[in-house]
Design a protein around this motif. Sequence first.
Motif, PDB file in Angstrom:
ATOM      1  N   GLN A  12       0.842  -1.194   0.000  1.00  0.00           N
ATOM      2  CA  GLN A  12       0.000   0.000   0.000  1.00  0.00           C
ATOM      3  C   GLN A  12       0.876   1.242   0.000  1.00  0.00           C
ATOM      4  N   SER A  13       0.354   2.330  -0.553  1.00  0.00           N
ATOM      5  CA  SER A  13       1.014   3.631  -0.491  1.00  0.00           C
ATOM      6  C   SER A  13       0.402   4.442   0.647  1.00  0.00           C
ATOM      7  N   LEU A  14       1.258   4.998   1.487  1.00  0.00           N
ATOM      8  CA  LEU A  14       0.823   5.838   2.597  1.00  0.00           C
ATOM      9  C   LEU A  14       1.289   7.264   2.347  1.00  0.00           C
ATOM     10  N   LYS A  15       0.334   8.177   2.235  1.00  0.00           N
ATOM     11  CA  LYS A  15       0.643   9.597   2.074  1.00  0.00           C
ATOM     12  C   LYS A  15       0.505  10.246   3.448  1.00  0.00           C
ATOM     13  N   PHE A  16       1.640  10.721   3.993  1.00  0.00           N
ATOM     14  CA  PHE A  16       1.692  11.244   5.358  1.00  0.00           C
ATOM     15  C   PHE A  16       1.754  12.764   5.291  1.00  0.00           C
ATOM     16  N   PRO A  61       4.267  20.055   1.920  1.00  0.00           N
ATOM     17  CA  PRO A  61       5.225  18.954   1.841  1.00  0.00           C
ATOM     18  C   PRO A  61       4.612  17.655   2.373  1.00  0.00           C
ATOM     19  N   THR A  62       4.902  16.552   1.709  1.00  0.00           N
ATOM     20  CA  THR A  62       4.257  15.273   2.033  1.00  0.00           C
ATOM     21  C   THR A  62       5.277  14.140   1.951  1.00  0.00           C
ATOM     22  N   LEU A  63       5.190  13.234   2.923  1.00  0.00           N
ATOM     23  CA  LEU A  63       5.964  11.997   2.877  1.00  0.00           C
ATOM     24  C   LEU A  63       5.088  10.898   2.294  1.00  0.00           C
TER      25      LEU A  63
END
Length: 473
Positions: free
Chosen positions: A56-60, A168-170
């Motif tokens: 899964q992709s997690l956008k933090f 900004p996003t991790l």
Amino acid sequence: MKRLALLSLLLMSTAVNAEVYTSTPDTQKSLFVTVYNSNIGLIREVRALQIPSGEQSLKFMGVAEKINPKTVHIKSLTSPQALNVLEQNYEYDLLSPAKLLDKYVGKKLVLVLKQTDNGTEKLTPTDAVLLSNNEGAVWQIGNQIVINPVNIAEIRFPQLPESLIAKPTLIWQLSNENPASQNVEVSYLTDNLDWQADYVLLINAKDTQADLTGWVTIDNKSGTEYKNAQLQLVAGDVNRVDNQPVDILSNVAKRSMSDSAQQFQQENLFEYHLYTLQRPTTLKNNQTKQISLLEAQGISIHKLFTLSGQSGYYRGYNQPGVPIKEKVAVSIQLVNSQKNNLGQPLPAGIVRLYKSDSKGGQQFIGEDRIDHTPKDETVTVRVGEAFDIVAERKQTDYQALKNSTYEYAYEITLRNRKSEPITVTINEPINGDWDVISSSFKWEKTSAFAAKFTVPVAADGTAILSYRVRVKN
């Protein structure tokens, strides 16, 4: 261009791929912020996440704009073995009108042109192609090439480019074996988060005692807000390589500050000192916050008068035969000991000194910066220069003897225009292999190339220090 219609565009075009799991600060369970006095901060954040199993992709969302992406670490506190990181990305191509226009160079957009017809303003949507956005926009409207039309009311974009983000996003590519809710901790270091100590020293009428108040001044320019954070401060000189912070986390041995009523609890951390605020606080972005650090009353102090010579000063006459006038420095000295109502580590910072005038009003009398000071060490704060003490120096003799040996004679006159006696410490640099062969006042050798003379001066009186030095080069 007077304004850009972006709000409706953002609402229409922010659909998220169903395969990407997005986490916002709303799911935050705890936040820990450790600030170092070297313009870096350590952020540790725990969020409750329920990520589907598999890859899964997690956008933090909600990280600091000044984050150092090389220091980011993510782990599951609930199921450490179930959550693994396959790939990590830091997206920082932030949305702005200029960047949005750059993404649409060569593409068709809708310009809403403002026109006036018989005194009535009309808005007319018009198709246009953006040919360039280099130091201004160049448009093709119909068969005409137009540079920066002044009658543009707004520009309408069909969608938001995927490469532009609002903050900004991790983004992690994760492998997850636990689809249930997990507490996940994310930590990273950020720049532009700094703190220093500020002190206020209130001196009594006789210049013999003082009250000290210490404040923590935190400056947050990291690009985000830290709401209800558990705040910790590290005092000490942390080594960094090529401006990249190093990991100094370790177990700590707790030791309470001498005053239990203080807001910060102090403890040892490796070769530094850690201060923990005993309540949550919020650090807003672009905010300077002050928090009380310490208070101490009835500290014994000592006033120092010092005159420091310069090597080669005898060459600096403005007029031959005329003595050189110099300033006598005034300092306040205190011992950071428990016996003196202190005895706790003092972080580096600025000490500002105040004293009451004849009507009881506090007046500012000077300031100085102190370094990190452990307990039981002496603190010396330079206040300024004495107004009522005059110092004049001159070289009275020079002789060249045999075997590269020389003799110098000096005379320093001190005039005290104060109503009380004083003592002035005179520090003189002396080069070579030297010895003071005569002096009108007590002296001592303080280093290989320096001597200290102690000169008492009576109230409204004059004292003259005369000394002779033999030097062998």
